[in-house]
Design a protein around this motif. Structure first.
Motif, PDB file in Angstrom:
ATOM      1  N   TYR A   1      19.012 -36.851 -28.164  1.00 50.59           N
ATOM      2  CA  TYR A   1      18.655 -35.437 -28.008  1.00 50.59           C
ATOM      3  C   TYR A   1      19.932 -34.608 -28.003  1.00 50.59           C
ATOM      4  CZ  TYR A   1      16.815 -31.205 -25.725  1.00 50.59           C
ATOM      5  OH  TYR A   1      16.473 -29.927 -25.415  1.00 50.59           O
ATOM      6  N   LEU A   2      20.017 -33.650 -28.908  1.00 50.90           N
ATOM      7  CA  LEU A   2      21.179 -32.772 -29.028  1.00 50.90           C
ATOM      8  C   LEU A   2      20.820 -31.391 -28.504  1.00 50.90           C
ATOM      9  CD1 LEU A   2      22.264 -33.743 -32.671  1.00 50.90           C
ATOM     10  CD2 LEU A   2      22.928 -34.825 -30.507  1.00 50.90           C
TER      11      LEU A   2
ATOM     12  N   VAL B   1      26.448 -22.927 -24.263  1.00 54.77           N
ATOM     13  CA  VAL B   1      27.428 -21.856 -24.423  1.00 54.77           C
ATOM     14  C   VAL B   1      27.978 -21.347 -23.099  1.00 54.77           C
ATOM     15  CG1 VAL B   1      26.413 -21.073 -26.590  1.00 54.77           C
ATOM     16  CG2 VAL B   1      25.620 -20.073 -24.452  1.00 54.77           C
ATOM     17  N   ILE B   2      27.498 -21.880 -21.979  1.00 52.66           N
ATOM     18  CA  ILE B   2      27.968 -21.431 -20.675  1.00 52.66           C
ATOM     19  C   ILE B   2      28.604 -22.612 -19.947  1.00 52.66           C
ATOM     20  CG2 ILE B   2      27.296 -20.485 -18.434  1.00 52.66           C
ATOM     21  CD1 ILE B   2      25.080 -18.984 -19.801  1.00 52.66           C
ATOM     22  N   GLY B   3      29.791 -22.414 -19.412  1.00 53.69           N
ATOM     23  CA  GLY B   3      30.513 -23.492 -18.745  1.00 53.69           C
ATOM     24  C   GLY B   3      31.326 -24.284 -19.743  1.00 53.69           C
ATOM     25  N   VAL B   4      30.638 -24.946 -20.660  1.00 51.67           N
ATOM     26  CA  VAL B   4      31.293 -25.606 -21.782  1.00 51.67           C
ATOM     27  C   VAL B   4      30.618 -25.123 -23.054  1.00 51.67           C
ATOM     28  CG1 VAL B   4      31.963 -27.650 -20.475  1.00 51.67           C
ATOM     29  CG2 VAL B   4      29.777 -27.610 -21.658  1.00 51.67           C
ATOM     30  N   GLN B   5      31.360 -25.152 -24.134  1.00 49.67           N
ATOM     31  CA  GLN B   5      30.828 -24.655 -25.401  1.00 49.67           C
ATOM     32  C   GLN B   5      30.839 -25.792 -26.411  1.00 49.67           C
ATOM     33  OE1 GLN B   5      33.740 -21.511 -24.924  1.00 49.67           O
ATOM     34  NE2 GLN B   5      32.228 -20.053 -25.698  1.00 49.67           N
ATOM     35  N   GLY B   6      29.658 -26.217 -26.787  1.00 52.33           N
ATOM     36  CA  GLY B   6      29.572 -27.312 -27.731  1.00 52.33           C
ATOM     37  C   GLY B   6      28.147 -27.793 -27.879  1.00 52.33           C
ATOM     38  N   VAL B   7      28.019 -28.974 -28.455  1.00 55.64           N
ATOM     39  CA  VAL B   7      26.715 -29.604 -28.653  1.00 55.64           C
ATOM     40  C   VAL B   7      26.672 -30.844 -27.766  1.00 55.64           C
ATOM     41  CG1 VAL B   7      25.123 -30.634 -30.305  1.00 55.64           C
ATOM     42  CG2 VAL B   7      26.610 -28.759 -31.025  1.00 55.64           C
ATOM     43  N   LEU B   8      25.852 -30.795 -26.728  1.00 54.41           N
ATOM     44  CA  LEU B   8      25.733 -31.906 -25.799  1.00 54.41           C
ATOM     45  C   LEU B   8      24.801 -32.965 -26.385  1.00 54.41           C
ATOM     46  CD1 LEU B   8      25.389 -29.905 -22.455  1.00 54.41           C
ATOM     47  CD2 LEU B   8      27.460 -30.616 -23.665  1.00 54.41           C
TER      48      LEU B   8
ATOM     49  N   LYS C   1      19.774 -39.286 -20.477  1.00 57.01           N
ATOM     50  CA  LYS C   1      21.081 -39.531 -19.869  1.00 57.01           C
ATOM     51  C   LYS C   1      22.152 -38.897 -20.746  1.00 57.01           C
ATOM     52  CE  LYS C   1      24.284 -43.203 -18.444  1.00 57.01           C
ATOM     53  NZ  LYS C   1      24.517 -44.674 -18.395  1.00 57.01           N
ATOM     54  N   GLU C   2      22.924 -38.008 -20.141  1.00 54.90           N
ATOM     55  CA  GLU C   2      23.961 -37.327 -20.912  1.00 54.90           C
ATOM     56  C   GLU C   2      25.103 -38.293 -21.220  1.00 54.90           C
ATOM     57  OE1 GLU C   2      26.778 -33.292 -20.768  1.00 54.90           O
ATOM     58  OE2 GLU C   2      25.242 -33.626 -19.242  1.00 54.90           O
ATOM     59  N   ILE C   3      25.531 -38.300 -22.470  1.00 56.99           N
ATOM     60  CA  ILE C   3      26.663 -39.118 -22.900  1.00 56.99           C
ATOM     61  C   ILE C   3      27.719 -38.196 -23.497  1.00 56.99           C
ATOM     62  CG2 ILE C   3      25.268 -41.186 -23.217  1.00 56.99           C
ATOM     63  CD1 ILE C   3      25.170 -40.577 -26.198  1.00 56.99           C
ATOM     64  N   GLU C   4      28.647 -38.743 -24.260  1.00 57.63           N
ATOM     65  CA  GLU C   4      29.726 -37.905 -24.787  1.00 57.63           C
ATOM     66  C   GLU C   4      29.158 -36.819 -25.700  1.00 57.63           C
ATOM     67  OE1 GLU C   4      29.020 -41.091 -27.823  1.00 57.63           O
ATOM     68  OE2 GLU C   4      29.171 -40.983 -25.635  1.00 57.63           O
ATOM     69  N   PRO C   5      29.708 -35.600 -25.647  1.00 56.41           N
ATOM     70  CA  PRO C   5      29.216 -34.514 -26.507  1.00 56.41           C
ATOM     71  C   PRO C   5      29.404 -34.856 -27.977  1.00 56.41           C
ATOM     72  CG  PRO C   5      30.615 -33.655 -24.758  1.00 56.41           C
ATOM     73  CD  PRO C   5      30.779 -35.139 -24.738  1.00 56.41           C
TER      74      PRO C   5
END
Length: 270
Positions: free
Chosen positions: A22-23, A27-34, A48-52
């Motif tokens: 799941y991507l 844009v808040i705190g960190v900016q990218g695609v988690l 479970k969150e893994i590397e962005p």
């Protein structure tokens, strides 16, 4: 967090172990695609969150949408705006950039890109075959195109296509679901097909069919009798879908069926 744009990885251009992840744009705190792994858990799912997948140190980076393209690459839209866009800034703030943005194309160099499927101008029969493709977006675009074709022609071809599906194919249940979903696209209720899938040995298929049954509840026979059986299904996700469906019926009988199942579960726990 406030976010804009999400996508499940469904592309043979991406690594096998990335499929189903799941991507999520941030844009808040960190900016990218988690990026998150997803696993089935009881009646739902656990993430479970893994590397962005992607991170940016550009403070104007504003990822607002993403989608896998016909070539299997991931396309990411960057609004690229100095302002995040909430009400603390005027709509007429001169820092708002109304003319420029960016589109990033994310590829995996070690794997070949996909050959885009022909959709525009393709025959109905060819479009139906695309419903067997592994990529979610290819199947979605094929259904969208089929939705623009004459209903009677699509349904006639779809019935023939469904009957010809190979039951020995490991993807048979999913292909049959695609047929059911295309009936939804064409706004044609197919109760016999729905009934078959509700009796599938695959709990995922049954749960998906319950959702369709909910939206066809005024077009099928004795929907509450069917749901009364489904709330007792051995798989928790099917039961949850059935109880959700009961919430669409403003009747005391629907409430009794749902609450009756809850009482049974509590007695079992005791």
């Amino acid at each position: 967090r406030p976010t804009s744009g999400c996508e499940f990885v469904s592309s043979r251009h991406f690594p096998d172990d990335a499929q189903g992840r799941y991507l999520l744009n941030n844009v808040i705190g960190v900016q990218g695609v988690l990026q998150h792994t997803v696993a089935e858990q009881d009646s739902g799912f656990a993430g479970k969150e893994i590397e962005p997948l992607l991170m940016s140190d550009d403070k104007n980076f504003r990822p607002v949408d993403m989608e896998f393209g016909p070539d299997g690459a991931l396309y990411l839209v960057d609004w690229h705006e100095p302002l995040i866009g909430h009400l603390q800034y005027s709509i007429r703030d001169p820092l708002r950039d109304k003319t420029r943005g960016r589109i990033y194309r994310v590829t995996y160099p070690e794997r070949p890109l996909l050959k885009p499927a022909k959709i525009a101008g393709a025959s109905i029969e060819a479009l139906l075959e695309l419903l067997k493709e592994p990529e979610d977006r290819t199947r979605q675009r094929a259904k969208t195109e089929l939705g623009s074709r004459p209903v009677d022609q699509v349904i006639a071809a779809l019935v023939k296509w469904t009957k010809a599906l190979n039951r020995a194919d490991p993807n048979f249940e999913h292909q049959r679901l695609e047929a059911l979903w295309l009936h939804q696209v064409m706004n044609i209720a197919n109760e016999p097909l729905l009934t078959e899938i509700l009796a599938s040995t695959n709990p995922r298929a049954r749960a998906a069919a319950v959702r369709v049954h909910c939206y066809w509840r005024d077009r099928v026979n004795k929907p509450l009798d069917t749901l009364a059986k489904l709330v007792k299904d051995p798989h928790p996700r099917v039961r949850v879908e059935a109880i959700r469906s009961l919430s669409f019926f403003p009747t005391s009988k629907a409430a009794e069926i749902a609450l009756g199942r809850l009482v049974q579960l509590r007695r079992h726990q005791i």
